[in-house]
Design a protein around this motif. Structure first.
Motif: not given
Length: 353
Positions: A133, A137, A157, A168
């Motif tokens: 994750g 980002r 994802l 997220i």
């Protein structure tokens, strides 16, 4: 203004991409379909990464590709930020180095992106020491800092488990609201599409099979998503209060209050999306008494269609919103359900995601 795309690509393997798409720039557009249907190929073609793709690509009136007129901008001149499944970060650079590689952002814009994506604690880390994750980002931040005219997100994802994906979603929602970049997002996860999309484009066999506003496509019996165990609708609501002592949020829904388990990212006054699966909705002709079900939505039967030998899908109108309910054919007959009949849709609080 819109994304205007007309692309063809034929591979030696026999796969053919043949897409014509005129998609609004406002909102978050999700390309949805099974693996191998051409979603990623379409995204790569728009980005200029598939040189064999023939046709025309226009974004906000700017021609990126038009073979008939001899126009073909290479990827670096298309000003499109692309985020891949892996994130494609540079392993020899720190998080800060990856963000700085974009090179075009002002200090203020850099600080804004770092704050929005909560990257400050990660800046000095090696990308090898990031979770999945966190990597995504950083990849999103790098794409934004290149100051693109549009974002192309290729299943960003896909490598995350369900809790990771849900963590997220708020960042992607915040990204869209704060930066308002036209976005095409590829996924084969229906929950992800429903959580993020404003517009939904369905693909199969290299072609677009349906497209339109998210709620319309989700609840359209001809589009292909409004049957089976994953059939669902999205119910917009506003958080009124909570969490209370029982850990529940009170929300304002269509003509009624709703209750949902608290989520850490949800604040009072915020608009949220409630994903309501058809299998979690039961119907009654009067409000239930002495029931554990807290959410009762007044609605009118809008349409009914079959979903296998034993059950049907009932589409409901709750004001301007639409819900789907999966019920047995026996229940359909017992309640004498038909278009125009008033009912009460009952949804367990724990089923509201």
């Amino acid at each position: 203004m819109s994304w205007s795309v007309r692309l063809e690509l034929r591979r030696s393997t026999g796969f053919t991409l043949d897409v014509e798409l005129d998609q609004p720039l406002d909102g978050f557009t999700v390309l949805f379909g099974p693996s191998g249907c051409g979603k990623t190929t379409l995204l790569r073609s728009i980005a200029g990464l598939e040189q064999q793709a023939r046709g025309r690509v226009v974004l906000e009136g700017r021609v990126l590709q038009d073979q008939e007129n001899g126009t073909w901008l290479p990827p670096h001149r298309r000003r499109l930020g692309m985020v891949f499944q892996s994130g494609a970060l540079f392993p020899h650079l720190s998080v800060a180095g990856n963000l700085d590689f974009a090179g075009k952002a002002t200090a203020g814009a850099r600080d804004e992106v770092i704050a929005m994506l909560e990257l400050a604690p990660l800046l000095e880390r090696s990308v090898d020491n990031l979770s999945g994750g966190e990597r995504q980002r950083v990849a999103l931040g790098r794409a934004l800092l290149a100051d693109p005219n549009g974002l192309l997100l290729d299943e960003p994802l896909a490598s995350l488990d369900r809790p990771g994906r849900r963590a997220i979603y708020p960042f992607l929602d915040r990204l869209h609201r704060q930066f308002a970049r036209p976005t095409l997002h590829v996924t084969h996860e229906l929950e992800e599409a429903a959580r993020l999309g404003d517009h939904l484009v369905l693909m199969a066999g290299g072609r677009v099979t349906a497209r339109g506003p998210l709620q319309q496509v989700l609840t359209d019996e001809t589009a292909g998503l409004a049957t089976g165990t994953e059939a669902c609708a999205v119910l917009p609501a506003r958080v009124l209060a909570g969490p209370d002592r029982d850990g529940l949020l009170r929300l304002e829904g269509p003509g009624c209050d709703l209750w949902s388990p608290a989520r850490p990212e949800v604040e009072t006054g915020r608009q949220v999306r409630l994903l309501v699966r058809a299998r979690d909705v039961s119907l009654a002709l009067s409000p239930a008494r002495d029931s554990s079900i807290l959410n009762v939505v007044p609605a009118v039967v809008d349409a009914i269609w079959g979903d296998g030998p034993a059950r049907v899908i009932v589409r409901l109108a709750a004001g301007e919103q639409r819900l789907l309910a999966a019920v047995t054919r026996r229940s359909l007959e017992a309640l004498q359900l038909e278009a125009g009949k008033g009912v009460f849709a009952q949804v367990k609080s724990v089923a509201l995601l």
